[in-house]
Design an enzyme around this catalytic site. Structure first.
Site, PDB file in Angstrom:
ATOM      1  N   ASP A   1       4.655   7.223   2.436  1.00  0.00           N
ATOM      2  CA  ASP A   1       3.969   5.924   2.487  1.00  0.00           C
ATOM      3  C   ASP A   1       3.772   5.467   3.923  1.00  0.00           C
ATOM      4  OD1 ASP A   1       5.626   5.083  -0.502  1.00  0.00           O
ATOM      5  OD2 ASP A   1       3.450   5.139  -0.230  1.00  0.00           O
TER       6      ASP A   1
ATOM      7  N   ASP B   1       1.041   4.624  -8.794  1.00  0.00           N
ATOM      8  CA  ASP B   1       1.972   4.436  -7.675  1.00  0.00           C
ATOM      9  C   ASP B   1       2.513   3.005  -7.621  1.00  0.00           C
ATOM     10  OD1 ASP B   1       1.637   4.784  -4.025  1.00  0.00           O
ATOM     11  OD2 ASP B   1       3.360   4.506  -5.346  1.00  0.00           O
TER      12      ASP B   1
HETATM   13  C1  DX5 Z   1       4.008   0.830  -2.073  1.00  0.00           C
HETATM   14  C2  DX5 Z   1       4.007   2.359  -2.011  1.00  0.00           C
HETATM   15  C3  DX5 Z   1       4.675   2.987  -3.203  1.00  0.00           C
HETATM   16  C4  DX5 Z   1       6.138   2.557  -3.341  1.00  0.00           C
HETATM   17  C5  DX5 Z   1       6.733   3.197  -4.572  1.00  0.00           C
HETATM   18  O1  DX5 Z   1       3.131   0.324  -1.093  1.00  0.00           O
HETATM   19  O2  DX5 Z   1       2.683   2.843  -1.961  1.00  0.00           O
HETATM   20  O3  DX5 Z   1       4.606   4.414  -3.079  1.00  0.00           O
HETATM   21  O4  DX5 Z   1       6.863   2.981  -2.200  1.00  0.00           O
HETATM   22  O5  DX5 Z   1       8.062   2.762  -4.634  1.00  0.00           O
HETATM   23  P1  DX5 Z   1       8.682   2.217  -6.007  1.00  0.00           P
HETATM   24  O6  DX5 Z   1       8.728   3.414  -6.917  1.00  0.00           O
HETATM   25  O7  DX5 Z   1      10.037   1.745  -5.596  1.00  0.00           O
HETATM   26  O8  DX5 Z   1       7.764   1.161  -6.510  1.00  0.00           O
HETATM   27 ZN    ZN Z   2       2.529   5.038  -2.083  1.00  0.00          ZN
END
Ligand code: DX5
Ligand code: ZN
Length: 219
Positions: free
Chosen positions: A34, A179
């Site tokens: 990310d 996501d």
């Molecule tokens: C948010 C990111 C996601 C997030 C997913 O901006 O794009 O990939 O890190 O993390 P969880 O699974 O904790 O929502």
């Molecule tokens: Zn992400």
């Protein structure tokens, strides 16, 4: 069979090696990187995610799934191409016009990398239909981009159903990645809606047995 892309955004400082090797052993299908620039979203993870990507490249053969949450898309594409990712996904909302979107899509492909297009919760799926024939994956944000550990926005389920229907009717063979906020409570409806790559960060990193949580999410 769905694939799991583990977001390492919330990897605990100082435990990265243990976490990355644990995820490799647990056979995550991708490492989800990310990348945030502090402009497109508030947090800035740019340098940290570049280091993580380069490091993972050295210790693992598992593919990198780069998620660019940045304003300067072209610069970030250039930077992260050097980590030889499997796929680079950028946000539709970061570009001013359709020509720029196509330019970035083509640029990534010209550099022998697969390309994904991501959309935020408030962007309607119809806005990116025209790009679907040219990309390998559509990333549907199921939370507002910017941080991990958020609760899944259930309205996004319909968006996944809609794009799944559209690509099926139009015989467009692309992956649909969901996501944000994916865990054992929300995963079933996301899979049923048609997503075939699931990003999970918190749900996996907080588990003490990575392979069992990954297998449960996939089951
Ligand atoms: C948010 C990111 C996601 C997030 C997913 O901006 O794009 O990939 O890190 O993390 P969880 O699974 O904790 O929502
Ligand atoms: Zn992400």
């Amino acid at each position: 069979m769905v694939e799991i892309s583990t977001s390492i955004l919330s990897a605990e400082q100082g435990k990265e090696t243990e976490i990355f090797l644990g995820l490799e052993k647990a056979k995550t299908d991708y490492f989800h990187i990310d990348v945030m620039d502090g402009k497109f979203v508030e947090k800035d993870t740019y340098n940290k995610m570049f280091e993580y990507s380069s490091y993972i490249k050295r210790i693992s053969n598992l593919p990198l799934d780069i998620h660019l949450m940045v304003k300067d898309v072209k610069q970030a594409i250039n930077d992260f191409l050097s980590t030889e990712p499997n796929i680079i996904t950028f946000h539709y909302e970061a570009l001013k016009n359709k020509e720029d979107v196509m330019d970035c899509i083509n640029y990534i492909k010209q550099n022998n990398c697969r390309v994904g297009l991501a959309i935020k919760p408030n962007t309607s799926i119809e806005e990116i239909y025209e790009f679907l024939p040219y990309i390998h994956m559509c990333l549907i944000m199921t939370v507002e981009p910017g941080k991990g550990g958020q609760t899944l926005l259930h309205d996004m389920i319909d968006k996944i159903i809609k794009i799944k229907q559209y690509i099926t009717e139009n015989e467009i063979d692309i992956d649909i990645e969901a996501d944000g906020g994916i865990n054992l409570r929300t995963v079933e409806e996301i899979k049923k809606a048609g997503a075939n790559i699931l990003v999970a960060g918190t749900a996996i990193l907080k588990a003490n047995d990575y392979s069992s949580i990954i297998n449960e999410l996939k089951a």
